[in-house]
Design an enzyme around this catalytic site. Sequence first.
Site, mmCIF file in Angstrom:
data_model
loop_
_atom_site.group_PDB
_atom_site.id
_atom_site.type_symbol
_atom_site.label_atom_id
_atom_site.label_comp_id
_atom_site.label_asym_id
_atom_site.label_seq_id
_atom_site.Cartn_x
_atom_site.Cartn_y
_atom_site.Cartn_z
ATOM 1 N N CYS A 88 11.732 -7.700 -51.234
ATOM 2 C CA CYS A 88 10.710 -8.307 -50.840
ATOM 3 C C CYS A 88 11.286 -9.851 -50.803
ATOM 4 O O CYS A 88 12.311 -10.315 -50.153
ATOM 5 C CB CYS A 88 9.583 -8.354 -51.662
ATOM 6 S SG CYS A 88 8.025 -8.960 -50.946
ATOM 7 N N ARG A 122 -0.184 -11.209 -42.536
ATOM 8 C CA ARG A 122 0.333 -10.594 -43.695
ATOM 9 C C ARG A 122 0.779 -9.226 -43.380
ATOM 10 O O ARG A 122 -0.301 -8.489 -42.708
ATOM 11 C CB ARG A 122 -0.442 -10.828 -44.963
ATOM 12 C CG ARG A 122 0.218 -10.655 -46.035
ATOM 13 C CD ARG A 122 -0.428 -11.349 -47.170
ATOM 14 N NE ARG A 122 0.450 -11.343 -48.167
ATOM 15 C CZ ARG A 122 1.359 -12.198 -48.949
ATOM 16 N NH1 ARG A 122 1.368 -13.391 -48.479
ATOM 17 N NH2 ARG A 122 2.164 -11.914 -49.955
ATOM 18 N N HIS A 186 7.257 -2.181 -52.105
ATOM 19 C CA HIS A 186 6.753 -2.062 -53.464
ATOM 20 C C HIS A 186 6.652 -0.454 -53.796
ATOM 21 O O HIS A 186 6.655 0.341 -52.809
ATOM 22 C CB HIS A 186 5.826 -2.959 -53.815
ATOM 23 C CG HIS A 186 6.284 -4.274 -53.451
ATOM 24 N ND1 HIS A 186 7.135 -5.147 -54.127
ATOM 25 C CD2 HIS A 186 5.841 -5.103 -52.517
ATOM 26 C CE1 HIS A 186 7.264 -6.333 -53.429
ATOM 27 N NE2 HIS A 186 6.521 -6.432 -52.439
#
Lengths: 246, 372
Positions: A88, A122, A186
């Site tokens: 990320c 997002r 993640h």
Amino acid sequence: MRIVLLHPRLLGTYGDGGNALVLADRARRRGYDVEVVPVDGAASVPQDADVYLLGGGEDQAQTLATNLLRKSGLDHVVGAGRPVLAVCAGLQILGHRFADPSNQAIPGLGLLDVTSGRGAVRAVGEVVAEPYDGSPVLNGYENHRGVTTVGAEASPLAHVALGIGNGDATGTEGAVQGSIIGTYLHGPVLARNPALADRLLSAALGTLEPLDDELVDRLRAERLSAAASARATGRLRRWLIRRRTG
Amino acid sequence: MILAVQPRALSALVAGRPVTLVSGTNGKTTTTRLLTDALRTRGSVATNASGANIAAALADTVATPADQLVLEVDELYLPRVLTETRASAVVLLNLSRDQLDRMNETKAVAARWRAALATAELPLYVVANADDPLVAWVAEAAVDVTWVGTRNSWSLDSAVCPDCGRLLHHGPEGWFCDCGRHRPATTFAVVDGRLETPDGVLPLTLQLPGTVNAGNAALAVAAAAARGVAPVDAIAAIEQVTSVGNRYRRYSVGGATVRLLLAKNPAGWAELLSLLEPSNSTVIAINARVADGRDPSWLWDVPFEALAGRTVVAIGDRRLDLAVRLAAAGVEYVVADGLRAAMAVRPEATAVDVAANYTAFRDLALELDRAR
């Protein structure tokens, strides 16, 4: 073996410190003594460790971490071909540049041929992506606003079956270049993808005995099912069935 | 929905009564309860004891007749509720990661809090946790701040100075930055298990477990003092509290006593792990529904290694994620399907600790209530 965790206080917002715990556990189960070495503040990066990890973080922390890493010796580590996993914000930091909340370009470390900007929305949710090298399907959770374009010197890590990934309309996720693996996943990504964890470990340690991954395989099966039912199209469902039986 | 139709409805319902808001990532419900009990020594108080703390759910509480109101408010809604209730006191507990997919940036939440305090209608008494650097940055924007030393901070999120962006340092006097910013001097503080107050150092012997609750109590005593309750009286009321809602509650199930504990994010879990009795049977329940945050990556920031030597029974929707985490932590685990199955793993156990996150806790509390 030594695992370096870079700036966990700044780049640990999404549980990515867990990647170090996963690697340590998998190495110990193969009989290795493992030391996890966090590098914080202005400390220079140890040059002789076996694996280097960068995680995700918030905007201000990402800029600060980048500045701290500029003269830290990370470029020598990469130049020496040490395995690096960048997640990320970590992925963006290694690239040429990324954008801060006001969309101002912040220079990255230029160690990975990617360029990141800020997306309109997002990207949040479960991701299923098929690595281009044929290794087992990647699953994880993305939570970012970055749009990353992979340059000619790097290659994308995986093809997105479900989720957004790099977000630049190529349908790709992550980037690979030399000994660097970058991803938006993640989970932590190595907890959910033991093959990827072992890819990093064997780059550092050589051939590895296989481990009994029955528990994490159960988790993977459950996560793939959950992803499939959450946002499945008929095509994805058929693809997943082929993966499991093929 | 009342608020959508009439934005001024909350203010009309408040009808000029004193309103105290309590917000933060961890400890809202407990601190709201402690403050309410302290204020009830002097009059009637309406509060949203069930923890319905999103803006639209507050109307019912606010409509209740009582001399004053104490409202627990979700972090994202504090600025709006502050304006709509015209609250004259706010208690700021802490700001840390919670529900990663919803909150995204704790700094952005802090910035909105700070702006809200800067433009709030006066008078506004702010009671703030001095040990949380982000809360300290927020509360500076207020005219009237009572600083409370809680010894509670989750240093992972307070790693960066909210002002200059440098790494924060942590010393014996608390946090500080090279830019000069530092932990403010406190009016109330938890010191060696006692409470420093303007009236002197007072004993504080809580029945609620854990050091974090001492900090919550300190904030409640300070907020009660702003409403005219003497610290010694506030402490006396707070010391009577044995459970908050269903938290810390003990249930009888078969021949065993089950204690139900709640934590929602790494900071809360780190504290909770220290409350688990090694000799008790340990069950951990993890969900990742919308209200919990859909991404349980935070499990890897919880120091489960502290449970090495025990066997943990993993239940909840995300029991497999938890089991993988426990395995990497070197903790023996058993995966089970629900509380009954979990208790059947060690049927001879007379004391069971069940630690759960938000929706898992809620569902277990219902299940345990029905079993009584």
